[in-house]
Structure formats: structure tokens, C-alpha cells
Write a protein that holds these residues in place. Structure first.
Motif, PDB file in Angstrom:
ATOM      1  N   LYS A  18       0.843  -1.208   0.115  1.00  0.00           N
ATOM      2  CA  LYS A  18      -0.138  -0.181  -0.052  1.00  0.00           C
ATOM      3  C   LYS A  18       0.860   1.113  -0.050  1.00  0.00           C
ATOM      4  N   THR A  19       0.518   2.166  -0.799  1.00  0.00           N
ATOM      5  CA  THR A  19       1.400   3.686  -0.834  1.00  0.00           C
ATOM      6  C   THR A  19       0.238   4.705  -0.509  1.00  0.00           C
ATOM      7  N   ASN A  20       0.883   6.045  -0.472  1.00  0.00           N
ATOM      8  CA  ASN A  20      -0.176   6.903  -0.190  1.00  0.00           C
ATOM      9  C   ASN A  20      -0.801   7.320  -1.505  1.00  0.00           C
ATOM     10  N   TYR A  21      -0.500   6.639  -2.582  1.00  0.00           N
ATOM     11  CA  TYR A  21      -1.272   7.100  -3.735  1.00  0.00           C
ATOM     12  C   TYR A  21      -2.260   5.808  -4.275  1.00  0.00           C
ATOM     13  N   GLY A  22      -2.010   4.620  -3.781  1.00  0.00           N
ATOM     14  CA  GLY A  22      -2.783   3.629  -4.032  1.00  0.00           C
ATOM     15  C   GLY A  22      -1.980   2.188  -3.830  1.00  0.00           C
ATOM     16  N   TYR A  23      -1.365   1.372  -4.703  1.00  0.00           N
ATOM     17  CA  TYR A  23      -0.700   0.467  -4.312  1.00  0.00           C
ATOM     18  C   TYR A  23       0.550   0.303  -5.454  1.00  0.00           C
ATOM     19  N   CYS A  24       1.541  -0.388  -4.917  1.00  0.00           N
ATOM     20  CA  CYS A  24       2.639  -0.739  -5.732  1.00  0.00           C
ATOM     21  C   CYS A  24       3.147  -2.250  -5.855  1.00  0.00           C
ATOM     22  N   CYS A  25       3.577  -2.763  -7.000  1.00  0.00           N
ATOM     23  CA  CYS A  25       3.979  -3.955  -7.136  1.00  0.00           C
ATOM     24  C   CYS A  25       5.467  -3.987  -7.647  1.00  0.00           C
ATOM     25  N   LYS A  26       6.357  -4.845  -7.346  1.00  0.00           N
ATOM     26  CA  LYS A  26       7.827  -4.871  -7.742  1.00  0.00           C
ATOM     27  C   LYS A  26       8.124  -6.176  -8.238  1.00  0.00           C
ATOM     28  N   SER A  27       8.480  -6.148  -9.620  1.00  0.00           N
ATOM     29  CA  SER A  27       9.190  -7.419 -10.074  1.00  0.00           C
ATOM     30  C   SER A  27      10.976  -7.079  -9.852  1.00  0.00           C
ATOM     31  N   ARG A  28      11.510  -8.024 -10.377  1.00  0.00           N
ATOM     32  CA  ARG A  28      13.192  -8.086 -10.510  1.00  0.00           C
ATOM     33  C   ARG A  28      13.521  -6.692 -11.193  1.00  0.00           C
ATOM     34  N   GLU A  29      12.630  -6.208 -12.219  1.00  0.00           N
ATOM     35  CA  GLU A  29      13.113  -5.379 -13.176  1.00  0.00           C
ATOM     36  C   GLU A  29      12.536  -3.856 -13.195  1.00  0.00           C
ATOM     37  N   PHE A  30      11.219  -3.778 -12.506  1.00  0.00           N
ATOM     38  CA  PHE A  30      10.437  -2.759 -12.763  1.00  0.00           C
ATOM     39  C   PHE A  30       9.253  -2.677 -11.929  1.00  0.00           C
ATOM     40  N   PHE A  31       8.671  -1.643 -11.724  1.00  0.00           N
ATOM     41  CA  PHE A  31       7.474  -1.463 -10.640  1.00  0.00           C
ATOM     42  C   PHE A  31       6.266  -1.262 -11.677  1.00  0.00           C
ATOM     43  N   LEU A  32       4.910  -1.719 -10.908  1.00  0.00           N
ATOM     44  CA  LEU A  32       3.621  -1.434 -11.293  1.00  0.00           C
ATOM     45  C   LEU A  32       2.913  -0.686 -10.296  1.00  0.00           C
ATOM     46  N   HIS A  33       2.495   0.469 -10.656  1.00  0.00           N
ATOM     47  CA  HIS A  33       1.952   1.366  -9.741  1.00  0.00           C
ATOM     48  C   HIS A  33       0.238   1.251 -10.010  1.00  0.00           C
ATOM     49  N   ILE A  34      -0.709   1.041  -9.061  1.00  0.00           N
ATOM     50  CA  ILE A  34      -1.951   0.803  -9.318  1.00  0.00           C
ATOM     51  C   ILE A  34      -2.691   1.981  -8.536  1.00  0.00           C
ATOM     52  N   LEU A  35      -3.512   2.612  -9.315  1.00  0.00           N
ATOM     53  CA  LEU A  35      -4.181   4.014  -8.812  1.00  0.00           C
ATOM     54  C   LEU A  35      -5.530   3.717  -9.218  1.00  0.00           C
ATOM     55  N   PHE A  36      -6.705   4.149  -8.232  1.00  0.00           N
ATOM     56  CA  PHE A  36      -7.854   4.142  -8.577  1.00  0.00           C
ATOM     57  C   PHE A  36      -8.172   5.494  -8.886  1.00  0.00           C
ATOM     58  N   TYR A  37      -9.324   5.846  -9.652  1.00  0.00           N
ATOM     59  CA  TYR A  37      -9.766   7.129  -9.989  1.00  0.00           C
ATOM     60  C   TYR A  37     -11.254   7.189  -9.751  1.00  0.00           C
ATOM     61  N   GLY A  38     -11.615   6.049  -9.412  1.00  0.00           N
ATOM     62  CA  GLY A  38     -13.245   5.656  -9.114  1.00  0.00           C
ATOM     63  C   GLY A  38     -13.301   4.368  -8.844  1.00  0.00           C
ATOM     64  N   GLU A  39     -14.520   3.944  -8.298  1.00  0.00           N
ATOM     65  CA  GLU A  39     -14.860   2.418  -8.174  1.00  0.00           C
ATOM     66  C   GLU A  39     -14.590   1.807  -9.184  1.00  0.00           C
ATOM     67  N   ASN A  40     -14.893   2.505 -10.526  1.00  0.00           N
ATOM     68  CA  ASN A  40     -14.714   1.229 -11.865  1.00  0.00           C
ATOM     69  C   ASN A  40     -13.602   2.027 -12.570  1.00  0.00           C
TER      70      ASN A  40
END
Length: 754
Positions: A4-26
Motif C-alpha cells: 500500500k502506498t499514499n497514492y494506491g498500490y505498488c508491485c515490484k518485479s526484479r526489473e520494474f514497478f507497477l503502480h495501481i491507482l483508483f480514479y473511481g470505483e470502476n
């Protein structure tokens, strides 16, 4: 793996990051990067991320709308709340800036802005790079993929679900919608980041609404600019413009807007006026204003290289122009000859550009037309600036034209729109653009460039405008009659019929072609075109109310059939019919010599607009369509406000006839304000919701005042589908209804017992 982050969620692989942010329920954003913060959004995005109730379980994020499953390679699967799969990644490649997704249940793909294609783009590919199309090919055609706009938004659709994907990347971008058998869906770009938004709903209308939450919706336009507009390259001097104005009024053709193309300028220098051809320019504008016309003039971004020309000198002194790869001011060529190009990436340059409109505004000009703003450059093979040209942002960072190119037209529109707001704070600007990026609908209407006077371009204007509407661009249209080449009377008549039911209704033609004003092809064509221009003006209360809705919720005005009949897969590839709002089905004749056409009516009860005949849908019918008849159908339940014919928009509607087609339940919101100012933002408007409830035995028609702070015209209700009745009451009093019409107050309750 998921934090969990202050903007949403973050996932990390060995090479890069995926940032997941919600702008609405859908609405969820997936942004990939090689660092621990998400990349910056482009200027398209104005929506903000929100915090939602979500639960992380292992490698899954569960929200009320989605379950998002993320694997070790940061590929994503998205499921709805019932566990049905919505989207599945096949591959993610950060180096190639490419996302591949499995083709799943999608029966159609739509959107992508201005594309010369049929409505349903499944099985095709395309790419986005703003281009002066007839600079690189002599005529618009389907083999040419890049057009004047770059809107990286597409919709995947079936009967019970729908999603939209917006790829927020300004570089040249590529899209494949399963072109080859057993292939996937993919999108990619030549630079930048993988950064996209996934918008889900069961209904396509809510997906479009979600997209315009992200990128904005059209501003409420000045009402007069929803009227008929007349243009040509060129009305070459003041006498010719006044001649056209006088002829319009003599023939009794409603018209609100006249245009001046590049020949009004002195030597094609922007923000100048030719003192000989357009002497006493202010007096000329005042004269056409007194006749009810509003003037729009063209403004191109190319600034003539000429010492002692004030625009060139000011921009040079302040270092406002785009540079070449060596750091020198880039010099290209457009209409004035050698030209330089303002670097609109900087807010200071946009503010300067907006302020340059002052003299034209002071002279009475009420609208501006941004052309050649891909930007066009005659000196290069691509007919635009080299990709290694250099821009500078407000922080002093250097950016390549490869990154900024697709944004350029939108940045010019932003500067122009904001400048006009400052020059006339309480007058709504009208701005028309050729080039656009996602979100440009916040500033300007759009026309689809230099089409041709051929039947194929009339035919393709329908799916182009439908897909633009699905891409957030509601205020759109093409050149009625065609721009390049010679129109015929028949073509102009049929195109005017379509134009009358297109949000932007502008007749425009090119130099050295036959003139195509309504009177140019004889009395029959004049009568035909005049009939449909008059009908447009009768429908302005309906159209203006639709424009208000579009400005709030982003719904298109011109809609594909599946927008309201998503459950009917027969509508998914219908490119030659469309809905004008939710009430009217428009079925144009698109072939020369045709006097009848096949019409598909979705399930339900329909009314022939001209005869009132009831027709049960769910089938194809043949409709006779002589040259003066455009097949139009009203849905059962349709509520259609119309007014009397006027020569131009001038003040308020004095009367509104509310045409009500019985047989289904429905509501429609009627909107009223002064049509020109921003006073509606101060609550100076009125809104009346009219509803019909029809249970076959009793019909209840009612109105409620949602807001009452502007004059409301008198109402007359006109009823369709009632052959007889046993009793009628208006506001509790028994009445007799004569000829199925009656006067009603603004707040009423009408009960009719069959």
C-alpha cells in the motif's frame, strides 16, 4: 508483493514497478516504471486518484468493482465482482512500451478519435500521429491510418459488459484490435511509458462518462454556434462576405455564423488584417452583427519570418519559438512562406498567444478557427516538424518534438481558450480546431479536416463522428458538401440533411471549386437545404439541452445505435445510421441516385417522424426517401422539444412545443439560459424535467422544475400515438384535448385514460 502506498498500490518485479491507482470505483490506472514512483500524466488527464475500500489478498487486489490479479512478471488479469474475466495481459514489454492483451469476449472495438474507418474496428489496426492528411495523400481514405487527432482511447464491447482503455502516452502510438486470426489486442508507443487506465461498466454510456471524468468534457457552447455555419476558402474581400450575408437573409436561410479563411490576413500573417481587401474591418463586422451573424476567423500557428512584423519580433525577442536539434530557431514553411512556430509547451508562450487575439476581439470577432496545428510544415516529407526539434517546458526541461507533437494542437487551443476567457470573462468562447489530443474537448470543437466532395466521404462521416463521440469529443462535424473538389446539388442536399443532425453544422469548400452555398444549385436544392436548416433551428431547444448534458456527463450528442441498444448485437457494426441524442434515429441516404434505403429499427415501438406511423422494431424495413426526405424515427417514449423557425439565435425561445411519443416510459431534461455568458455558473439558468409514464391504460405526463432562475418559455404538448381517450386531466381539472395538443404551464401533471 503488493504494498500500500499514499497514492494506491505498488508491485515490484526484479526489473520494474507497477503502480495501481483508483480514479473511481470502476476506474483503475496501471502505470509501469523503473523507479518507485508512478510516471507523470500527460496534459490529457484532469481526474484525480481517490482512496477506495479495497482488500489485498496475496497477489490480488479486491475492490467493490474489480478483482485484480498480478503475476510475478506484473502481468494483470482483471475480473468483475462476479468473477467474470474482463481483461488479461499476454505480455508487458517496457523497452518496447508495449502491452499485449488476450482477445476475449469483445464483439467490437470503438473510439480512437478521428479514423477513416467503419464504426466497428475489430480486425483492424491503426496508429496515432497528428498529420496534415492531404499534405501527404491527395484524399482521405481508409488505408491512411494517421489523421489530425491522436486520442488513445478505445472501447471493448459486448451485450452485458464493456470496458474502455485510455493509453496515456503522447508519442506516436500503435493499436491492433485482433487484425490477424487468433491474434491479440495490443497497444504500444515509440517512447514514454506504459501508463493506461481501465474503465469498466456493464453499459457503454457509463464507460464514456468515466473517460470524460478522466479527460474532461466539452464546455457549454454559445447557443448560436449550434446553428448553421457558412464558410469557404475564401470569401476574399469584405464585399464578398457581405454579399453572402445579404443573400442568406434574402433567401430566408437561417444562419448564425460566417467564416473568414486565410485571405483576410495581410500576406497570411496571423493577427493581421488586410487593409485593402477588408478596409474598415470593424465596421464590416458590426454590419454583419446587425444582421444576426457572428464572425469566425482562422488563426494558424505558423508565424511569418519578417522583421518588423510585431508577432515575429515579439516572439523572437522573448525566445518563444521551437528550436531545431542544434538549438537554433526552427524555420519551416506554411502559407506566409518561411515561418517559425510558437513553443506552446510553455505557459508563458500560451498566455502570450492568447493575448494576441485582443485586436480581433475588439473588432467584434466572436470565434476562432485553429487550422494547420498538427503543426503543418510544407518543407518536410512528413509535412510536420522534424521529431528531433526541441521544446522547453516551464521547468526548463528540454523535450523532443517526438513527445510533444501530438500535444501541440491541444496546447494551442488551451492558450487560445484561456486567452479569450481573459479578454472576455463573461462570454463563452467558440474555438474550432483541426488537430487534437485526448482532453482537447475541454477547449475546442473539432472538424474532421479537409474532406472531399465525394459520396464516400459523406458515408464515412457517420462512423467518424460516432467514434469521435465515443472518444469524448461531442462537439464535432465535417465540412458539409465536402471541401476538396466539386459538389453536386444532390450531394449537397443529402449532406445538408446529415449536417442538420450533426453537432457542428458547417458548409465549407475549397478555392477553385464550385461554390456550394445553398442557392448555388437551383431552386430545388435551395428548397431542400433550407428545409433541413430550418428543421435544425426548430430542434435547437433539444440540441442545446443535449449539449448541456454533454458538458456535465460527457455523453456524445451523435451516438451509435448500441449506445442505447447494447443488448442488440445487430447494432454493433451499423455505420450508416445513428442516434441524435436518445430520442431520434437518423437514417441518411448516402448513395447517388438512391430514393429508398434499408433501415434497421431496434426492438420496440418507433414512429416515423414525418408521417407519425407506428412501426414495431427488431427488423429491417425499406423506407422511401426521395431527394427531399431524410428518414427519421422517434423512439416510443421520446420527448422532443422544438421551437419556431428563426433566422438566427437571438435571445430566448418564446415558445417550445414538447412532442411526446407515447408507448414507453422516459424523462428528458430541458435546459434554458442566456446562451452566451457564464452566468449559468452563478445559477442563472432553469431546468425542467419532463417525464412520461405509459402503462397502456393510463398515460401520465408531468414536469418538475429542477432549477428555476431563468425565464422559461410557454409550453405546448403535442401527443403521438393516442388515437382516442376516455378522460384527460391537467393539474386535476378535466379537459378536452384537441388535435392531440394543448397548452400547459411549466409545471404540470397531465393524466390521460385510454
Amino acid at each position: 508483493m503488493i504494498s500500500k502506498t499514499n497514492y494506491g498500490y505498488c508491485c515490484k518485479s526484479r526489473e520494474f514497478f507497477l503502480h495501481i491507482l483508483f480514479y473511481g470505483e470502476n476506474i483503475v490506472r496501471f502505470a509501469y516504471s523503473k523507479c518507485q514512483k508512478p510516471p507523470s500524466s500527460t496534459i490529457a488527464v484532469v481526474g484525480n486518484p481517490i482512496s477506495i475500500a479495497a482488500v489485498v489478498e496475496g497477489n490480488t487486489i479486491n475492490s467493490n468493482a474489480f478483482s485484480i490479479l498480478i503475476d510475478d512478471n506484473l502481468k494483470v488479469k482483471i475480473f468483475d465482482s462476479s468473477g467474470n474475466i474482463l481483461s488479461e495481459d499476454k505480455n508487458i514489454n517496457l523497452d518496447d512500451v508495449k502491452v499485449e492483451k488476450h482477445l476475449l469476449w469483445e464483439d467490437g472495438f470503438y473510439g480512437m478519435g478521428e479514423k477513416y474507418s467503419w464504426l466497428n474496428m475489430k480486425g483492424t489496426d491503426t496508429f496515432n500521429w497528428n498529420t496534415d492528411v492531404i499534405g501527404v495523400t491527395p484524399i482521405h481514405h481508409s488505408l491512411h491510418k494517421q489523421y489530425h487527432t491522436s486520442i488513445n482511447f478505445y472501447i471493448g464491447l459486448t451485450s452485458d459488459k464493456c470496458y474502455g482503455i485510455y493509453f496515456d502516452n503522447s508519442y506516436k502510438s500503435f493499436f491492433n484490435f485482433g487484425k490477424l486470426p487468433n491474434s491479440d489486442v495490443n497497444f504500444s508507443a515509440e517512447g514514454g511509458n506504459i501508463d493506461y487506465y481501465f474503465i469498466y461498466d456493464k453499459h457503454v454510456s457509463n464507460v464514456v462518462k468515466g473517460y470524460t471524468y478522466l479527460t474532461g468534457s466539452m464546455p457549454l457552447p454559445p447557443k448560436a454556434f449550434l446553428g448553421y455555419q457558412q464558410c469557404r476558402w475564401s470569401y476574399e474581400d469584405r464585399d464578398k462576405l457581405l454579399e453572402v450575408a445579404c443573400r442568406m437573409r434574402k433567401e430566408g436561410i437561417p444562419c448564425d455564423v460566417l467564416y473568414l479563411d486565410i485571405d483576410y490576413m495581410e500576406s497570411y500573417k496571423v493577427f493581421t488584417i488586410d487593409p485593402e481587401k477588408f478596409n474598415d474591418f470593424k465596421g464590416m463586422v458590426r454590419k454583419i452583427n446587425e444582421m444576426g451573424f457572428k464572425l469566425v476567423v482562422i488563426v494558424d500557428p505558423g508565424v511569418k519570418v519578417e522583421k518588423d512584423y510585431f508577432v515575429y519580433d515579439e516572439g523572437s525577442a522573448k525566445d518563444y519559438y521551437i528550436k531545431d536539434s542544434l538549438g537554433e530557431v526552427y524555420i519551416g514553411e506554411v502559407w506566409p512562406g518561411k515561418a517559425v512556430f510558437p513553443d506552446f509547451l510553455r505557459s508563458e508562450v500560451r498566455q502570450w498567444w492568447g493575448s494576441l487575439h485582443k485586436e480581433l476581439v475588439d473588432n467584434g470577432v466572436l470565434g476562432f478557427w485553429n487550422d494547420m496545428n498538427e503543426p503543418s510544415d510544407f518543407t518536410t516529407q512528413s509535412k510536420t516538424l522534424p521529431e528531433d526539434s526541441i521544446h522547453r517546458d516551464d521547468m526548463g526541461n528540454l523535450k523532443s518534438h517526438a513527445e510533444i507533437h501530438n500535444l501541440y494542437g491541444m496546447l494551442e487551443c488551451e492558450g487560445t481558450y484561456q486567452g479569450l476567457r481573459e479578454l472576455q470573462p463573461n462570454r463563452r468562447p467558440f474555438l474550432l480546431t483541426r488537430a487534437a489530443f485526448a482532453g482537447c474537448q475541454r477547449y475546442a470543437a473539432l472538424w474532421t479536416g479537409d474532406n472531399s466532395s465525394v459520396w464516400e466521404h459523406l458515408e464515412f462521416s457517420l462512423p467518424i463522428n460516432m467514434n469521435l463521440g465515443l472518444s469524448g469529443y461531442a462537439f464535432v462535424g465535417g465540412d458539409v458538401g465536402g471541401f476538396v473538389g466539386d459538389a453536386t446539388g444532390e450531394l449537397l442536399a443529402r449532406w445538408t440533411q446529415v449536417g442538420a443532425f450533426t453537432p457542428l453544422f458547417r458548409n465549407h469548400s475549397c478555392k477553385d471549386t464550385v461554390s456550394q452555398e445553398p442557392w448555388c444549385f437551383g431552386e430545388d436544392v435551395l428548397a431542400n437545404t433550407k428545409k433541413y436548416i430550418q428543421l435544425r433551428y426548430q430542434l435547437l431547444p433539444y440540441l442545446y439541452s443535449l449539449a448541456k448534458l454533454s458538458s456535465i456527463e460527457g455523453h456524445p450528442i451523435l451516438r451509435p445505435l448500441f449506445y442505447h441498444f447494447q443488448g442488440d448485437k445487430a447494432t454493433y457494426s451499423i455505420s450508416d445510421q445513428y442516434l441524435f441524442g436518445g430520442e431520434l434515429l437518423i437514417c441518411p441516404v448516402l448513395k447517388p441516385g438512391a430514393t429508398a434505403r434499408l433501415v434497421y429499427l431496434p426492438a420496440g415501438l418507433w414512429y416515423d417522424f414525418w408521417t407519425g406511423e407506428k412501426i414495431i422494431g427488431g427488423k429491417n424495413i425499406v423506407r422511401e426517401a426521395p431527394i427531399d426526405l431524410l428518414p427519421i424515427y422517434a423512439r416510443a417514449g421520446a420527448i422532443l422539444p422544438m421551437t419556431s423557425i428563426k433566422q438566427f439565435v437571438n435571445g430566448d425561445d418564446e415558445d417550445v412545443d414538447i412532442h411526446i411519443y407515447t408507448g414507453e416510459d422516459n424523462c428528458f431534461n430541458l435546459y434554458f439560459d442566456d446562451g452566451t455568458s457564464f452566468d449559468y455558473e452563478k445559477n442563472q439558468y432553469s431546468e425542467v424535467v419532463v417525464c412520461i409514464e405509459d402503462n397502456n391504460k393510463e398515460i401520465i405526463i408531468s414536469s418538475r422544475l429542477l432549477h428555476n432562475n431563468y425565464s422559461i418559455p410557454s409550453f405546448k404538448v403535442k401527443l403521438y400515438g393516442i388515437d382516442s381517450y376516455s378522460r384527460a386531466e391537467l393539474n386535476g381539472e378535466v379537459i378536452a384535448i384537441t388535435n392531440n395538443e394543448l397548452q400547459v404551464p411549466s409545471k404540470f401533471l397531465l393524466k390521460i385514460t385510454r
